[in-house]
Design a protein around this motif. Structure first.
Motif, mmCIF file in Angstrom:
data_model
loop_
_atom_site.group_PDB
_atom_site.id
_atom_site.type_symbol
_atom_site.label_atom_id
_atom_site.label_comp_id
_atom_site.label_asym_id
_atom_site.label_seq_id
_atom_site.Cartn_x
_atom_site.Cartn_y
_atom_site.Cartn_z
ATOM 1 N N UNK A 10 0.823 -1.209 0.000
ATOM 2 C CA UNK A 10 0.000 0.000 0.000
ATOM 3 C C UNK A 10 0.856 1.257 0.000
ATOM 4 N N UNK A 11 1.946 1.236 0.744
ATOM 5 C CA UNK A 11 2.850 2.394 0.773
ATOM 6 C C UNK A 11 3.361 2.675 -0.642
ATOM 7 N N UNK A 12 3.668 1.640 -1.380
ATOM 8 C CA UNK A 12 4.118 1.812 -2.767
ATOM 9 C C UNK A 12 3.002 2.420 -3.616
ATOM 10 N N UNK A 13 1.758 1.987 -3.390
ATOM 11 C CA UNK A 13 0.627 2.534 -4.149
ATOM 12 C C UNK A 13 0.352 3.987 -3.787
ATOM 13 N N UNK A 14 0.745 4.404 -2.590
ATOM 14 C CA UNK A 14 0.559 5.800 -2.165
ATOM 15 C C UNK A 14 1.553 6.739 -2.838
ATOM 16 N N UNK A 15 2.601 6.207 -3.417
ATOM 17 C CA UNK A 15 3.603 7.041 -4.079
ATOM 18 C C UNK A 15 3.054 7.485 -5.421
ATOM 19 N N UNK A 16 2.790 8.769 -5.528
ATOM 20 C CA UNK A 16 2.132 9.293 -6.708
ATOM 21 C C UNK A 16 3.056 10.134 -7.576
ATOM 22 N N UNK A 17 4.265 10.378 -7.141
ATOM 23 C CA UNK A 17 5.163 11.206 -7.922
ATOM 24 C C UNK A 17 4.975 12.688 -7.651
ATOM 25 N N UNK A 18 4.107 12.988 -6.697
ATOM 26 C CA UNK A 18 3.877 14.367 -6.285
ATOM 27 C C UNK A 18 3.980 14.341 -4.754
ATOM 28 N N UNK A 19 5.014 14.951 -4.241
ATOM 29 C CA UNK A 19 5.320 14.837 -2.820
ATOM 30 C C UNK A 19 4.128 15.149 -1.919
ATOM 31 N N UNK A 20 3.365 16.159 -2.263
ATOM 32 C CA UNK A 20 2.230 16.555 -1.439
ATOM 33 C C UNK A 20 1.184 15.445 -1.360
ATOM 34 N N UNK A 21 0.883 14.825 -2.497
ATOM 35 C CA UNK A 21 -0.058 13.705 -2.494
ATOM 36 C C UNK A 21 0.513 12.523 -1.726
ATOM 37 N N UNK A 22 1.785 12.229 -1.960
ATOM 38 C CA UNK A 22 2.443 11.135 -1.235
ATOM 39 C C UNK A 22 2.289 11.321 0.264
ATOM 40 N N UNK A 23 2.554 12.529 0.739
ATOM 41 C CA UNK A 23 2.499 12.804 2.173
ATOM 42 C C UNK A 23 1.089 12.660 2.721
ATOM 43 N N UNK A 24 0.106 13.164 2.007
ATOM 44 C CA UNK A 24 -1.276 13.045 2.466
ATOM 45 C C UNK A 24 -1.705 11.586 2.571
#
Length: 82
Positions: A10-24
């Motif tokens: 799931x952590x890998x799926x949360x990586x969106x390539x946009x730091x702000x989205x990743x953090x949220x």
């Protein structure tokens, strides 16, 4: 699949390539996933299936998702303290 392996996936799926989205997304995963009921987890998985540009517009409040469950989850994610 054990819980730790599922969290890594799931952590890998949360990586969106946009730091702000990743953090949220990762903040919710770290703080809420383990105690969330199955239904809320399913809503989070649907959220992860959404395209990045839509997610960004939703999180910024420029648009609202048609799905009220996703809209509610987005508000809860946005409300999490830093």
């Amino acid at each position: 699949m054990d819980e730790e392996a599922e969290l890594r996936k799931l952590r890998w799926r949360c990586r969106r390539g946009m730091r702000e989205l990743d953090q949220l997304l990762e903040r919710w995963l770290d703080r809420q996933w383990r105690q969330s009921p199955t239904h809320e987890r399913e809503v989070f998985l649907r959220l992860l299936d959404t395209e990045d540009d839509k997610l960004w517009r939703w999180f910024l409040g420029h648009e609202l998702p048609d799905d009220v469950e996703i809209a509610s989850l987005i508000e809860r994610i946005r409300a999490l303290p830093l």
